[in-house]
Design a protein around this motif. Sequence first.
Motif, PDB file in Angstrom:
ATOM      1  N   VAL A  73       0.843  -1.200   0.000  1.00 25.73           N
ATOM      2  CA  VAL A  73       0.000   0.000   0.000  1.00 25.73           C
ATOM      3  C   VAL A  73       0.879   1.252   0.000  1.00 25.73           C
ATOM      4  CG1 VAL A  73      -1.690   1.315   1.328  1.00 25.73           C
ATOM      5  CG2 VAL A  73      -1.903  -1.177   1.148  1.00 25.73           C
ATOM      6  N   GLU A  74       1.960   1.205   0.750  1.00 22.53           N
ATOM      7  CA  GLU A  74       2.885   2.336   0.825  1.00 22.53           C
ATOM      8  C   GLU A  74       3.524   2.618  -0.528  1.00 22.53           C
ATOM      9  OE1 GLU A  74       6.078   3.764   4.199  1.00 22.53           O
ATOM     10  OE2 GLU A  74       6.283   1.734   3.393  1.00 22.53           O
ATOM     11  N   GLU A  75       3.898   1.557  -1.250  1.00 24.71           N
ATOM     12  CA  GLU A  75       4.505   1.719  -2.572  1.00 24.71           C
ATOM     13  C   GLU A  75       3.489   2.242  -3.576  1.00 24.71           C
ATOM     14  OE1 GLU A  75       7.974  -1.743  -2.372  1.00 24.71           O
ATOM     15  OE2 GLU A  75       5.905  -2.291  -2.882  1.00 24.71           O
ATOM     16  N   ARG A  76       2.247   1.756  -3.497  1.00 28.39           N
ATOM     17  CA  ARG A  76       1.191   2.241  -4.397  1.00 28.39           C
ATOM     18  C   ARG A  76       0.975   3.744  -4.203  1.00 28.39           C
ATOM     19  NH1 ARG A  76      -3.373  -0.225  -6.978  1.00 28.39           N
ATOM     20  NH2 ARG A  76      -5.054   1.274  -7.321  1.00 28.39           N
ATOM     21  N   GLU A  77       0.921   4.189  -2.969  1.00 30.79           N
ATOM     22  CA  GLU A  77       0.723   5.605  -2.685  1.00 30.79           C
ATOM     23  C   GLU A  77       1.927   6.438  -3.130  1.00 30.79           C
ATOM     24  OE1 GLU A  77      -0.069   5.662   1.463  1.00 30.79           O
ATOM     25  OE2 GLU A  77      -2.162   4.989   1.247  1.00 30.79           O
ATOM     26  N   ALA A  80       1.556   6.993  -6.835  1.00 29.58           N
ATOM     27  CA  ALA A  80       0.457   7.933  -7.076  1.00 29.58           C
ATOM     28  C   ALA A  80       0.867   9.369  -6.762  1.00 29.58           C
ATOM     29  CB  ALA A  80      -0.761   7.537  -6.248  1.00 29.58           C
ATOM     30  N   ARG A  81       1.619   9.572  -5.687  1.00 28.53           N
ATOM     31  CA  ARG A  81       2.050  10.921  -5.304  1.00 28.53           C
ATOM     32  C   ARG A  81       3.017  11.502  -6.337  1.00 28.53           C
ATOM     33  NH1 ARG A  81       3.239  12.053   0.925  1.00 28.53           N
ATOM     34  NH2 ARG A  81       2.913  14.146   0.102  1.00 28.53           N
ATOM     35  N   ALA A  82       3.882  10.648  -6.883  1.00 27.10           N
ATOM     36  CA  ALA A  82       4.836  11.118  -7.887  1.00 27.10           C
ATOM     37  C   ALA A  82       4.118  11.561  -9.157  1.00 27.10           C
ATOM     38  CB  ALA A  82       5.843  10.015  -8.203  1.00 27.10           C
ATOM     39  N   LEU A 105      -2.966   6.273 -12.688  1.00 34.92           N
ATOM     40  CA  LEU A 105      -3.607   6.448 -11.386  1.00 34.92           C
ATOM     41  C   LEU A 105      -4.896   5.645 -11.239  1.00 34.92           C
ATOM     42  CD1 LEU A 105      -3.152  10.315 -11.070  1.00 34.92           C
ATOM     43  CD2 LEU A 105      -1.777   8.533  -9.985  1.00 34.92           C
ATOM     44  N   ALA A 106      -5.255   4.847 -12.246  1.00 31.42           N
ATOM     45  CA  ALA A 106      -6.513   4.088 -12.193  1.00 31.42           C
ATOM     46  C   ALA A 106      -6.566   3.208 -10.949  1.00 31.42           C
ATOM     47  CB  ALA A 106      -6.660   3.233 -13.445  1.00 31.42           C
ATOM     48  N   ARG A 107      -7.587   3.391 -10.137  1.00 33.46           N
ATOM     49  CA  ARG A 107      -7.684   2.665  -8.867  1.00 33.46           C
ATOM     50  C   ARG A 107      -8.102   1.211  -9.053  1.00 33.46           C
ATOM     51  NH1 ARG A 107      -4.690   5.050  -5.465  1.00 33.46           N
ATOM     52  NH2 ARG A 107      -5.749   3.887  -3.815  1.00 33.46           N
ATOM     53  N   SER A 125      17.492  -3.714 -11.060  1.00 32.87           N
ATOM     54  CA  SER A 125      16.823  -2.426 -10.874  1.00 32.87           C
ATOM     55  C   SER A 125      15.366  -2.697 -10.529  1.00 32.87           C
ATOM     56  CB  SER A 125      16.911  -1.577 -12.145  1.00 32.87           C
ATOM     57  OG  SER A 125      18.252  -1.302 -12.482  1.00 32.87           O
ATOM     58  N   HIS A 126      14.755  -1.790  -9.769  1.00 35.65           N
ATOM     59  CA  HIS A 126      13.380  -1.997  -9.316  1.00 35.65           C
ATOM     60  C   HIS A 126      12.513  -0.805  -9.706  1.00 35.65           C
ATOM     61  CE1 HIS A 126      14.838  -5.392  -6.967  1.00 35.65           C
ATOM     62  NE2 HIS A 126      15.811  -4.603  -6.539  1.00 35.65           N
ATOM     63  N   TYR A 127      11.293  -1.103 -10.131  1.00 37.50           N
ATOM     64  CA  TYR A 127      10.361  -0.077 -10.573  1.00 37.50           C
ATOM     65  C   TYR A 127       8.957  -0.395 -10.068  1.00 37.50           C
ATOM     66  CZ  TYR A 127      14.174   0.669 -13.887  1.00 37.50           C
ATOM     67  OH  TYR A 127      15.406   0.881 -14.445  1.00 37.50           O
ATOM     68  N   LEU A 128       8.170   0.657  -9.854  1.00 38.67           N
ATOM     69  CA  LEU A 128       6.757   0.509  -9.521  1.00 38.67           C
ATOM     70  C   LEU A 128       5.934   0.876 -10.749  1.00 38.67           C
ATOM     71  CD1 LEU A 128       6.601   2.180  -5.992  1.00 38.67           C
ATOM     72  CD2 LEU A 128       6.764  -0.261  -6.521  1.00 38.67           C
ATOM     73  N   ILE A 129       4.969   0.033 -11.082  1.00 39.16           N
ATOM     74  CA  ILE A 129       4.110   0.284 -12.232  1.00 39.16           C
ATOM     75  C   ILE A 129       2.658   0.038 -11.835  1.00 39.16           C
ATOM     76  CG2 ILE A 129       5.870  -0.304 -13.944  1.00 39.16           C
ATOM     77  CD1 ILE A 129       4.489  -3.044 -14.229  1.00 39.16           C
ATOM     78  N   GLN A 130       1.744   0.571 -12.637  1.00 37.85           N
ATOM     79  CA  GLN A 130       0.332   0.307 -12.406  1.00 37.85           C
ATOM     80  C   GLN A 130      -0.319   0.017 -13.755  1.00 37.85           C
ATOM     81  OE1 GLN A 130      -1.304   2.575  -9.177  1.00 37.85           O
ATOM     82  NE2 GLN A 130      -3.379   2.461 -10.014  1.00 37.85           N
ATOM     83  N   LYS A 131      -1.261   0.814 -14.190  1.00 32.12           N
ATOM     84  CA  LYS A 131      -1.926   0.551 -15.466  1.00 32.12           C
ATOM     85  C   LYS A 131      -1.036   0.986 -16.620  1.00 32.12           C
ATOM     86  CE  LYS A 131      -6.223   1.369 -17.998  1.00 32.12           C
ATOM     87  NZ  LYS A 131      -7.551   2.008 -17.992  1.00 32.12           N
ATOM     88  N   PRO A 132      -0.880   0.160 -17.667  1.00 38.65           N
ATOM     89  CA  PRO A 132      -0.056   0.574 -18.809  1.00 38.65           C
ATOM     90  C   PRO A 132      -0.691   1.739 -19.549  1.00 38.65           C
ATOM     91  CG  PRO A 132      -1.211  -1.478 -19.300  1.00 38.65           C
ATOM     92  CD  PRO A 132      -1.437  -1.195 -17.851  1.00 38.65           C
ATOM     93  N   CYS A 133       0.150   2.626 -20.080  1.00 41.88           N
ATOM     94  CA  CYS A 133      -0.359   3.739 -20.874  1.00 41.88           C
ATOM     95  C   CYS A 133      -0.543   3.335 -22.330  1.00 41.88           C
ATOM     96  CB  CYS A 133       0.567   4.949 -20.762  1.00 41.88           C
ATOM     97  SG  CYS A 133       2.286   4.633 -21.201  1.00 41.88           S
TER      98      CYS A 133
END
Length: 214
Positions: A73-77, A80-82, A105-107, A125-133
Amino acid sequence: MAQFSRQHRTSIVCLCVFGRYVRFIRIDRSGAVVSEATNYVENPRILAEFFWRYSHLSSVERGFDPTVVPASVEEREFLARAVTQYLRTVGEHTARYHPGLEPTLARDYPTYKVTVSNWDTGEDSHYLIQKPCSESKYLLGRATRGYIAIALDNTTQYRINSEEELQELPKRLVFLKDYWRKFPTDMQQEADVYEALEGLHVPHLPYVFGGGDV
């Protein structure tokens, strides 16, 4: 197709049940292997044994990519903040709008932490991703997906303690390209192509942080 789109899978195993018959199917990006139709009413053991064996498989054996794990949850936030902070600065200084920022930012999409093993250094290397653009809508093929991602390192602190730290956060955002390449491959790696072009002083190239297999 939705599973391959929202999850990071090497393969999927599924059942196709029609009347008294069942087929077992293994699907990946190169195609599908389909079993013969089996009458599970006359031979119920085959279904019971399948589910018993499947329940004893690890997540990797079930087709989940071990280099992509659910983010906290901390990584997701943090991601989103970035992205939110970057959107606030669009139009200021040199910040440019990218159409893939809002979808990130799609929830209703899970956030993942990706580990990339760089070819040149061998380091991860490490990256955080969510919905693809951007993504391919086809099941078969290279399945190219593009993400607005945030790069992590050993000094990353998810808690933002000052306005200055918040202002610096968008500088961590990068574009991450994910695709299935040929294997075995005799093609030059894409990151190596950019490196060669940079060595020839070709202008207007994107800066490449690294490339490798996941």
